[in-house]
Design a protein around this motif. Sequence first.
Motif, PDB file in Angstrom:
ATOM      1  N   ARG A 198       0.780  -7.661  -5.337  1.00  0.00           N
ATOM      2  CA  ARG A 198      -0.670  -7.709  -5.109  1.00  0.00           C
ATOM      3  C   ARG A 198      -1.351  -8.612  -6.126  1.00  0.00           C
ATOM      4  O   ARG A 198      -2.238  -9.390  -5.789  1.00  0.00           O
ATOM      5  CB  ARG A 198      -1.261  -6.309  -5.164  1.00  0.00           C
ATOM      6  N   PHE A 205       8.529  11.016  -6.741  1.00  0.00           N
ATOM      7  CA  PHE A 205       9.187  12.304  -6.539  1.00  0.00           C
ATOM      8  C   PHE A 205       9.311  12.646  -5.067  1.00  0.00           C
ATOM      9  O   PHE A 205       9.909  13.648  -4.708  1.00  0.00           O
ATOM     10  CB  PHE A 205       8.470  13.429  -7.292  1.00  0.00           C
ATOM     11  N   PHE A 206       8.731  11.794  -4.199  1.00  0.00           N
ATOM     12  CA  PHE A 206       8.973  11.955  -2.766  1.00  0.00           C
ATOM     13  C   PHE A 206      10.029  10.958  -2.284  1.00  0.00           C
ATOM     14  O   PHE A 206      10.974  11.345  -1.597  1.00  0.00           O
ATOM     15  CB  PHE A 206       7.664  11.785  -2.000  1.00  0.00           C
ATOM     16  N   ILE A 232      -1.910  12.172  -7.293  1.00  0.00           N
ATOM     17  CA  ILE A 232      -0.512  11.865  -7.634  1.00  0.00           C
ATOM     18  C   ILE A 232      -0.143  12.520  -8.967  1.00  0.00           C
ATOM     19  O   ILE A 232       0.941  13.107  -9.096  1.00  0.00           O
ATOM     20  CB  ILE A 232      -0.301  10.345  -7.704  1.00  0.00           C
ATOM     21  N   ASP A 288      -9.848  -0.027  -1.042  1.00  0.00           N
ATOM     22  CA  ASP A 288      -9.731  -1.435  -0.698  1.00  0.00           C
ATOM     23  C   ASP A 288     -10.903  -1.878   0.166  1.00  0.00           C
ATOM     24  O   ASP A 288     -11.538  -2.897  -0.096  1.00  0.00           O
ATOM     25  CB  ASP A 288      -8.418  -1.614   0.082  1.00  0.00           C
ATOM     26  N   MET A 296       0.841  -1.200   0.000  1.00  0.00           N
ATOM     27  CA  MET A 296       0.000   0.000   0.000  1.00  0.00           C
ATOM     28  C   MET A 296       0.874   1.247   0.000  1.00  0.00           C
ATOM     29  O   MET A 296       0.609   2.218  -0.708  1.00  0.00           O
ATOM     30  CB  MET A 296      -0.894   0.013   1.242  1.00  0.00           C
ATOM     31  N   ILE A 297       1.929   1.203   0.808  1.00  0.00           N
ATOM     32  CA  ILE A 297       2.831   2.346   0.854  1.00  0.00           C
ATOM     33  C   ILE A 297       3.511   2.527  -0.492  1.00  0.00           C
ATOM     34  O   ILE A 297       3.635   3.639  -1.002  1.00  0.00           O
ATOM     35  CB  ILE A 297       3.854   2.147   1.995  1.00  0.00           C
ATOM     36  N   ASN A 299      -6.366   4.994  -0.945  1.00  0.00           N
ATOM     37  CA  ASN A 299      -6.198   3.628  -1.437  1.00  0.00           C
ATOM     38  C   ASN A 299      -6.805   2.619  -0.476  1.00  0.00           C
ATOM     39  O   ASN A 299      -7.469   1.673  -0.896  1.00  0.00           O
ATOM     40  CB  ASN A 299      -4.711   3.316  -1.619  1.00  0.00           C
ATOM     41  N   TYR A 300      -6.570   2.823   0.844  1.00  0.00           N
ATOM     42  CA  TYR A 300      -7.162   1.924   1.830  1.00  0.00           C
ATOM     43  C   TYR A 300      -8.682   1.999   1.782  1.00  0.00           C
ATOM     44  O   TYR A 300      -9.380   0.994   1.882  1.00  0.00           O
ATOM     45  CB  TYR A 300      -6.667   2.265   3.236  1.00  0.00           C
ATOM     46  N   PHE A 314       2.355   1.773  -3.332  1.00  0.00           N
ATOM     47  CA  PHE A 314       1.368   2.386  -4.221  1.00  0.00           C
ATOM     48  C   PHE A 314       1.275   3.883  -3.994  1.00  0.00           C
ATOM     49  O   PHE A 314       1.128   4.658  -4.925  1.00  0.00           O
ATOM     50  CB  PHE A 314      -0.022   1.833  -3.911  1.00  0.00           C
ATOM     51  N   SER A 315       1.331   4.255  -2.705  1.00  0.00           N
ATOM     52  CA  SER A 315       0.875   5.600  -2.357  1.00  0.00           C
ATOM     53  C   SER A 315       1.972   6.643  -2.362  1.00  0.00           C
ATOM     54  O   SER A 315       1.693   7.806  -2.584  1.00  0.00           O
ATOM     55  CB  SER A 315       0.226   5.583  -0.973  1.00  0.00           C
ATOM     56  N   ILE A 316       3.210   6.241  -2.080  1.00  0.00           N
ATOM     57  CA  ILE A 316       4.247   7.264  -2.007  1.00  0.00           C
ATOM     58  C   ILE A 316       4.777   7.509  -3.403  1.00  0.00           C
ATOM     59  O   ILE A 316       5.300   6.602  -4.040  1.00  0.00           O
ATOM     60  CB  ILE A 316       5.378   6.849  -1.065  1.00  0.00           C
ATOM     61  N   PRO A 317       4.621   8.708  -3.912  1.00  0.00           N
ATOM     62  CA  PRO A 317       5.049   8.970  -5.282  1.00  0.00           C
ATOM     63  C   PRO A 317       6.568   8.986  -5.386  1.00  0.00           C
ATOM     64  O   PRO A 317       7.260   9.319  -4.424  1.00  0.00           O
ATOM     65  CB  PRO A 317       4.456  10.349  -5.571  1.00  0.00           C
ATOM     66  N   ARG A 354     -14.161  -1.921  -1.727  1.00  0.00           N
ATOM     67  CA  ARG A 354     -14.291  -3.070  -2.614  1.00  0.00           C
ATOM     68  C   ARG A 354     -14.755  -4.289  -1.822  1.00  0.00           C
ATOM     69  O   ARG A 354     -15.647  -5.010  -2.251  1.00  0.00           O
ATOM     70  CB  ARG A 354     -12.960  -3.347  -3.293  1.00  0.00           C
ATOM     71  N   VAL A 397      -3.000   9.907  -0.229  1.00  0.00           N
ATOM     72  CA  VAL A 397      -3.164   8.848  -1.230  1.00  0.00           C
ATOM     73  C   VAL A 397      -3.286   7.493  -0.553  1.00  0.00           C
ATOM     74  O   VAL A 397      -4.106   6.659  -0.949  1.00  0.00           O
ATOM     75  CB  VAL A 397      -1.987   8.890  -2.216  1.00  0.00           C
ATOM     76  N   LEU A 398      -2.488   7.280   0.503  1.00  0.00           N
ATOM     77  CA  LEU A 398      -2.565   6.016   1.229  1.00  0.00           C
ATOM     78  C   LEU A 398      -3.957   5.809   1.793  1.00  0.00           C
ATOM     79  O   LEU A 398      -4.550   4.738   1.668  1.00  0.00           O
ATOM     80  CB  LEU A 398      -1.533   6.009   2.360  1.00  0.00           C
ATOM     81  N   ILE A 416       0.907  14.379   0.839  1.00  0.00           N
ATOM     82  CA  ILE A 416       0.469  13.673  -0.381  1.00  0.00           C
ATOM     83  C   ILE A 416       0.366  12.181  -0.099  1.00  0.00           C
ATOM     84  O   ILE A 416      -0.650  11.542  -0.384  1.00  0.00           O
ATOM     85  CB  ILE A 416       1.468  13.892  -1.535  1.00  0.00           C
ATOM     86  N   SER A 417       1.440  11.626   0.488  1.00  0.00           N
ATOM     87  CA  SER A 417       1.477  10.179   0.662  1.00  0.00           C
ATOM     88  C   SER A 417       0.361   9.700   1.573  1.00  0.00           C
ATOM     89  O   SER A 417      -0.310   8.713   1.276  1.00  0.00           O
ATOM     90  CB  SER A 417       2.827   9.760   1.244  1.00  0.00           C
ATOM     91  N   ILE A 466       4.712  14.033   2.926  1.00  0.00           N
ATOM     92  CA  ILE A 466       3.920  13.186   3.822  1.00  0.00           C
ATOM     93  C   ILE A 466       2.434  13.450   3.616  1.00  0.00           C
ATOM     94  O   ILE A 466       1.620  12.525   3.623  1.00  0.00           O
ATOM     95  CB  ILE A 466       4.345  13.425   5.287  1.00  0.00           C
TER      96      ILE A 466
END
Lengths: 335, 329
Positions: free
Chosen positions: A219, A162-163, B260, B316, A154-155, B312-313, A157-160, B319, B308-309, B304-305, B302
């Motif tokens: 995944r 550019f970071f 993103i 999930d 998940m991380i 995403n959860y 996926f989520s951390i772009p 779903r 997005v995290l 952004i992340s 942080i």
Amino acid sequence: MLSYATRRLVLSIPTLLFISFVIFMLLQLAPGDPMAQVPLTVPPEVKQKMREALGLGEPPLVQYWKWLVQVFWTEPKVFIDWAFGTNMTEGAQRVISWQTRSPVMDIIIQRIPQTLWVVGTAYVVAILIAIPVGVYSAYKQYSVFDQAGTFVTMIGFSIPPFFTGPLLIVVFSVQLGWFPSIYDTTHVVNDWGSFKIQLQQMIMPVMVLALQITAQLSRYMRASMLDNLNQDYVRTARAKGLSEAIVVNVHVVRNSLIPVVTVIALGVPAIFGGAIITEQVFKVNGIGQLLITALFANDLPMVMTLTFIFAVLIVLFNLVADILYGLLDPRIRYD
Amino acid sequence: MTDNTTPADEPLQAIEALADKEPSKPPRSRAKDVWDQFRKHKGATFGLGFLIFITLAVMIGPMLYDVDPQKPDIRNKNFRPIYVALWDADAKTGWLKPLGSDQLGRDQLAQMLSGGRASMAVGWAAMILSLFIGTAVGVAAGYFKRIDGLLMRTTDLFLALPILPLLLLAVTLFRQPLTASFGLEGGMFILIVTMIAVTSWMPTARIVRGDILAIKEREFVLAARSIGTTRFKIIRRHLLPNVLSPIMVSAALGLATAIITESALSFLGVGFPSDFPTWGKMLADAVVRMEEFPERVLLPGIAISLTVLSVNYLGDGLRDALDPRIRGR
């Protein structure tokens, strides 16, 4: 299968022609002027001649046609000349970059190895990590390993990128000083020492890219394993007394790999396309970086050719993925 | 004969198998089922909570903390965040600038809030637009057989486009005309939202088409048609509610990708103008001085992340919660 492949191949030609036409027309709308950098003291009639020398005097459709001829007729001939030492393209017009006034294809050929090295390695590393992780976390579903794996993916996926990129640079090259922050493309590997330097400079971009790709692939692998683990044939395999290792590693993994292989094939164009952001962060002199600089420099032939190459790769590997799926899984029939 | 001595005052008992079964618990609505399943997914609950928190923070925050994020304050430049004082007493900190200030003295907290506002606005707008296009194309292709082929070939065509290069291309090319007619920020907003939506609707369209194709053959649609319901009413009343769950899942994923993508564009320098902060832009601007001021990269990164995290959860969990096969368990 062969007729299916041929039909798809034939169908992809109009698709690609249409895509190239759309990209070309999009570029025609571009507000930039390649003559903008020419000094104002140059008289307009000279400017007009320079414009025509760049192939800008003709109507767009003629320009498009000439681009098509250059890409599909002249460039293959140039390649044959280069490969067999023949001399077919003497004086023929090739696609010329507006930035460097040299053939676009030559620059692309120069840049491809860097991209292939970095992004390709990342892809291989990611596959090597993702598949065991996916297998094990599906086999021990809801275990600590699975939970941790899910969290890490998940991380990922989520951390772009550019970071993660700058973060790694600060930690590993500024604070710890282990790896260089800039990828040196002129570095030549000829002995053990230079190989170590090459490894050191590749580690960070590969880590950034591999994290993302691993997240996706593991995944898929986990989901596909979970689908297969409850199937009847697994129970049969266990019932006839096969050891757990053989049941999982031979029966289940092989069947679960089928969809994952197609996902891997679908990701291959991205290797050639380069990771635009990662290349930008680590200053890798690759294809993605070439595209960015060409875009900013308003180098339309370069942008056009690169984008078209990406489109060709995407269409091609979509086809490869579909055919692979059919070949690997006898239940799939394309008739 | 001996057992026939049933007392008369005992109420007549039906045979157990024939007895009317009282419903053991009150009937439950589908929404409640979904919510209960959703709550079981810890990550998803956290995601929803954080998303609500961050949305409220960027919406209400600028009103509570009304410092102009654009106002340079050269005297108070290069402040570190207040928490740095915990381990480094000599650091230039102050309650004046809770999260520090940048090289022009612009307040970082105010920038984070208004940057988040921009990022979230782009994310939500692009996600909604992309869902709208995707659902429209998917429903049209699934329901009207005549345009199915054409629409699906178009979808395939869009899927074959190299997305990030094209995005970069379009943003670089159309920046000038659009900013000329809608103003710098407005033009950029329209451009980025449209481009993200135009390049991300395809998965939704495919999923929706597949579901519509299956649902439109079901009996209740036939029943609706037989009593003379018009086609658009069938779509609105009978088909759309049934494809809501895949749409919601792709909405969550779409929001994550949109945020993103916007940050990536800003990072590459083709996003919003530099005096208009978004999280991606702040991160990109701060990378050059990251060694001295790591927080200027960390805070937006942080933000952004985590956003997005959490999205995403959330996707999930949605779903799982919306899938009736999983929900029963």
